[in-house]
Scaffold this motif. Structure first.
Motif, PDB file in Angstrom:
ATOM      1  N   LEU A  18       0.922  -1.229   0.151  1.00 23.83           N
ATOM      2  CA  LEU A  18       0.026  -0.065  -0.059  1.00 23.83           C
ATOM      3  C   LEU A  18       0.942   1.111  -0.073  1.00 23.83           C
ATOM      4  N   ALA A  19       1.939   1.232   0.768  1.00 23.31           N
ATOM      5  CA  ALA A  19       2.950   2.217   0.671  1.00 23.31           C
ATOM      6  C   ALA A  19       3.613   2.489  -0.570  1.00 23.31           C
ATOM      7  N   GLU A  20       3.886   1.427  -1.360  1.00 25.92           N
ATOM      8  CA  GLU A  20       4.513   1.601  -2.420  1.00 25.92           C
ATOM      9  C   GLU A  20       3.529   2.232  -3.529  1.00 25.92           C
ATOM     10  N   ILE A  21       2.095   2.056  -3.374  1.00 29.25           N
ATOM     11  CA  ILE A  21       1.164   2.585  -4.447  1.00 29.25           C
ATOM     12  C   ILE A  21       1.079   3.997  -4.031  1.00 29.25           C
ATOM     13  N   GLU A  22       0.919   4.436  -2.867  1.00 37.14           N
ATOM     14  CA  GLU A  22       0.797   5.617  -2.437  1.00 37.14           C
ATOM     15  C   GLU A  22       1.972   6.531  -2.848  1.00 37.14           C
ATOM     16  N   LEU A  23       3.127   6.035  -2.787  1.00 37.84           N
ATOM     17  CA  LEU A  23       4.429   6.516  -3.323  1.00 37.84           C
ATOM     18  C   LEU A  23       4.373   6.935  -4.991  1.00 37.84           C
ATOM     19  N   VAL A  34      14.356  18.318  11.293  1.00 38.66           N
ATOM     20  CA  VAL A  34      13.547  18.702  10.315  1.00 38.66           C
ATOM     21  C   VAL A  34      13.613  17.789   9.022  1.00 38.66           C
ATOM     22  N   TYR A  35      12.591  16.910   8.722  1.00 35.98           N
ATOM     23  CA  TYR A  35      12.381  16.002   7.612  1.00 35.98           C
ATOM     24  C   TYR A  35      11.819  16.432   6.463  1.00 35.98           C
ATOM     25  N   PHE A  36      12.506  16.987   5.447  1.00 36.10           N
ATOM     26  CA  PHE A  36      11.495  17.431   4.047  1.00 36.10           C
ATOM     27  C   PHE A  36      11.335  16.161   3.476  1.00 36.10           C
ATOM     28  N   HIS A  37      10.242  15.617   3.478  1.00 33.15           N
ATOM     29  CA  HIS A  37       9.573  14.509   2.772  1.00 33.15           C
ATOM     30  C   HIS A  37       9.677  14.555   1.052  1.00 33.15           C
ATOM     31  N   TYR A  38       9.417  15.692   0.577  1.00 33.68           N
ATOM     32  CA  TYR A  38       9.118  15.756  -0.909  1.00 33.68           C
ATOM     33  C   TYR A  38      10.516  15.548  -1.462  1.00 33.68           C
ATOM     34  N   GLY A  39      10.129  14.576  -2.485  1.00 32.14           N
ATOM     35  CA  GLY A  39      11.501  13.966  -3.319  1.00 32.14           C
ATOM     36  C   GLY A  39      11.742  12.718  -3.146  1.00 32.14           C
ATOM     37  N   LEU A  40      11.133  11.935  -2.136  1.00 32.09           N
ATOM     38  CA  LEU A  40      10.925  10.540  -1.861  1.00 32.09           C
ATOM     39  C   LEU A  40      10.296   9.851  -2.767  1.00 32.09           C
ATOM     40  N   LYS A  41      11.073   8.997  -3.756  1.00 24.83           N
ATOM     41  CA  LYS A  41      10.344   8.238  -4.785  1.00 24.83           C
ATOM     42  C   LYS A  41      10.818   6.919  -4.696  1.00 24.83           C
ATOM     43  N   SER A  42      10.236   6.148  -5.606  1.00 22.37           N
ATOM     44  CA  SER A  42      10.493   4.633  -5.701  1.00 22.37           C
ATOM     45  C   SER A  42      11.827   4.311  -6.144  1.00 22.37           C
ATOM     46  N   LEU A  43      12.566   5.115  -6.930  1.00 23.02           N
ATOM     47  CA  LEU A  43      13.993   4.936  -7.504  1.00 23.02           C
ATOM     48  C   LEU A  43      14.951   5.520  -6.128  1.00 23.02           C
ATOM     49  N   ASN A  44      14.520   5.874  -5.246  1.00 23.50           N
ATOM     50  CA  ASN A  44      15.767   6.466  -4.142  1.00 23.50           C
ATOM     51  C   ASN A  44      15.314   5.966  -2.894  1.00 23.50           C
ATOM     52  N   LYS A  45      13.914   5.443  -2.616  1.00 22.92           N
ATOM     53  CA  LYS A  45      13.572   5.279  -1.096  1.00 22.92           C
ATOM     54  C   LYS A  45      14.433   3.988  -0.746  1.00 22.92           C
ATOM     55  N   PRO A  46      14.703   4.136   0.634  1.00 26.77           N
ATOM     56  CA  PRO A  46      15.215   2.935   1.290  1.00 26.77           C
ATOM     57  C   PRO A  46      14.327   1.915   1.730  1.00 26.77           C
ATOM     58  N   PRO A  53       4.006  16.104   4.496  1.00 29.93           N
ATOM     59  CA  PRO A  53       3.403  14.777   4.684  1.00 29.93           C
ATOM     60  C   PRO A  53       2.595  14.233   3.759  1.00 29.93           C
ATOM     61  N   THR A  54       2.512  13.073   3.339  1.00 29.77           N
ATOM     62  CA  THR A  54       1.726  12.486   2.199  1.00 29.77           C
ATOM     63  C   THR A  54       1.014  11.331   2.976  1.00 29.77           C
ATOM     64  N   ASN A  55       0.183  10.595   2.108  1.00 31.28           N
ATOM     65  CA  ASN A  55      -0.461   9.138   2.528  1.00 31.28           C
ATOM     66  C   ASN A  55       0.392   8.234   2.928  1.00 31.28           C
ATOM     67  N   PHE A  56       1.714   8.375   2.247  1.00 30.49           N
ATOM     68  CA  PHE A  56       2.761   7.184   2.471  1.00 30.49           C
ATOM     69  C   PHE A  56       3.386   7.288   3.767  1.00 30.49           C
ATOM     70  N   TRP A 100       3.622   5.163   9.336  1.00 23.31           N
ATOM     71  CA  TRP A 100       3.087   5.196  10.731  1.00 23.31           C
ATOM     72  C   TRP A 100       2.591   4.218  11.225  1.00 23.31           C
ATOM     73  N   ASN A 101       1.594   3.453  10.598  1.00 20.10           N
ATOM     74  CA  ASN A 101       0.895   2.470  10.818  1.00 20.10           C
ATOM     75  C   ASN A 101       1.611   1.087  11.289  1.00 20.10           C
ATOM     76  N   ILE A 102       3.021   1.169  10.114  1.00 22.00           N
ATOM     77  CA  ILE A 102       3.709  -0.045  10.280  1.00 22.00           C
ATOM     78  C   ILE A 102       4.563   0.171  11.591  1.00 22.00           C
ATOM     79  N   PHE A 103       5.088   1.360  11.933  1.00 21.49           N
ATOM     80  CA  PHE A 103       6.127   1.335  12.857  1.00 21.49           C
ATOM     81  C   PHE A 103       5.116   1.753  14.354  1.00 21.49           C
ATOM     82  N   LYS A 104       3.800   1.936  14.248  1.00 24.96           N
ATOM     83  CA  LYS A 104       3.307   2.395  15.514  1.00 24.96           C
ATOM     84  C   LYS A 104       3.564   1.299  16.575  1.00 24.96           C
ATOM     85  N   PRO A 105       3.610  -0.111  16.582  1.00 22.62           N
ATOM     86  CA  PRO A 105       3.913  -0.773  17.393  1.00 22.62           C
ATOM     87  C   PRO A 105       5.413  -0.744  17.948  1.00 22.62           C
TER      88      PRO A 105
END
Length: 424
Positions: A9-14, A105-117, A145-148, A153-158
């Motif tokens: 789902l995260a990949e789709i949102e990204l 400060v985390y600037f989220h813009y620019g995270l893409k499928s090609l560069n995401k960890p 922030p985006t839906n990604f 957050w849901n993955i890391f919440k625990p």
């Protein structure tokens, strides 16, 4: 929902984010070239990562805490960046600040499928940032922030404690940062600024209009913050040591020398603003009223950082950066030569301050503030470049220079006399 489902789902949102960004930017290039720092040496232990400018130092927030920025748009495609090295470099950078309160400060813009960890990398990163890193992180601002992000957050919440979760603030626009940080000190990538303008344009249905900044008001006759040493001297009957410095140093000398972590902690933003306002209006300040030894400590740092020109002056900046290339046995002599070139007034105020910091270091068995610890706190409050912000690669020489001033105070300041009554 399982972790695998969330990851899909995260990949789709990204991918949705990418499609929207591509449409807004009308085919801009995927990645900017590395942000080359002129002070970055190829011998830097993490040169391969540092040269991209992903992680940067960005001045102070409104509580006087150091700010570290992480810009996703600076991350090259994954095959060009070793993410294990990126994690090591992030820890290497934070290790210089984790003993003090700090902000990210985390600037989220620019995270893409090609560069995401990978998700596994993110989980490893969170686990490796143990209590040492999380304890003194006082705020984490997530910009754009985006839906990604929500899915992550849901993955890391625990894994994320309630206490740490309260430190995270989501900001939809860059302007929201002004409430928390000294915005002008942030070195925000142009790609992020353009993205912010696009978002605002969509919000209003038109291109954002240019905001007219009103002309600055002339300073009050009693102004203490944000004005020059000369201005303060002229308005205070020729006194060389500014009242803010004299009063904070005097108070800390009496009541703070043995306080553990002195200068490492922050204080209430509103309290700091209130104290600054009192000083600027020429009113008296009684630090006993605040029941917090860190208030005068933060006020002293804030006063230095808000000088129009640093105490060590812009002219000294390049000379100070060269201290690491000087042979160890000659460095104290070189420090002496550099400060001999300071204007008389700057020299006197610097000697007053360093004399006090030397006293603090002499009590390090109680306060844990060695010359090295104090240098990490005060280096960036004593000197910064005339243009732009101090880069991470400049920290080593700036902190080393400050440490030498504190450690060898008696030697470095013995050849130029000042009136005895001005010393703390």
């Amino acid at each position: 929902m399982s972790e695998i489902d969330y990851e899909k789902l995260a990949e789709i949102e990204l991918q949705k984010d990418e499609a929207e960004d591509t449409q807004s930017e009308q085919g801009e290039t995927f990645m900017p070239p590395p942000l080359m720092d002129p002070e970055l040496n190829i011998n830097h232990p993490y040169y391969d990562v540092a040269r991209h400018g992903i992680i940067q130092l960005a001045g102070d927030d409104n509580s006087g805490r150091k700010v570290i920025t992480f810009s996703c748009c600076r991350m090259p495609p994954s095959h060009q960046l070793n993410h294990t090295r990126l994690l090591e470099y992030l820890k290497y950078t934070l290790d210089q600040y984790v003993e003090n309160d700090y902000t990210v400060v985390y600037f989220h813009y620019g995270l893409k499928s090609l560069n995401k960890p990978s998700l596994k990398w993110l989980q490893t990163a969170y686990k490796e940032f143990d209590r040492k890193y999380k304890k003194n992180l006082k705020a984490l601002y997530v910009v754009h922030p985006t839906n990604f992000i929500k899915i992550l957050w849901n993955i890391f919440k625990p894994l994320i404690s309630h206490k740490f979760g309260k430190k995270i603030t989501y900001l939809n626009y860059l302007s929201d940062l002004r409430e928390h940080l000294k915005y002008d000190q942030l070195n925000i990538p142009q790609e992020v600024i353009r993205h912010d303008e696009n978002l605002r344009g969509k919000q209003k249905g038109k291109l954002p209009s240019v905001v007219k900044v009103p002309p600055p008001r002339p300073p009050l006759p009693t102004q203490q913050f944000g004005v020059s040493l000369q201005y303060i001297k002229d308005k205070n009957k020729g006194e060389l040591i500014p009242p803010v410095m004299k009063e904070t140093v005097s108070y800390l000398k009496r009541k703070g020398l043995q306080v553990e972590g002195l200068f490492r902690r922050s204080a209430s933003i509103q309290t700091i603003k209130d104290v600054q306002k009192l000083y600027n209006q020429g009113k008296s300040v009684n630090f006993d009223d605040y029941h917090d030894i860190h208030v005068p400590a933060v006020i002293l740092k804030t006063f230095l950082r808000e000088l129009p020109q640093p105490l060590l002056t812009f002219e000294c900046y390049d000379h100070i950066l060269g201290i690491t290339s000087v042979e160890s046995s000659l460095r104290v002599t070189r420090c002496k030569q550099i400060i001999q070139g300071l204007p008389e007034h700057n020299y006197v105020v610097l000697k007053y301050l360093i004399c006090f910091l030397h006293m603090v270091s002499q009590e390090s068995i109680y306060n844990r503030m060695t010359a090295s610890s104090l240098a990490c706190v005060f280096g960036l409050n004593l000197i910064w470049p005339s243009k732009g912000t101090t880069s991470l690669s400049a920290l080593v020489p700036l902190n080393l220079f400050t440490e030498l001033l504190i450690d060898f105070y008696m030697n470095i300041f013995n050849s130029r006399t000042v009136p005895d009554e001005i010393l703390p």
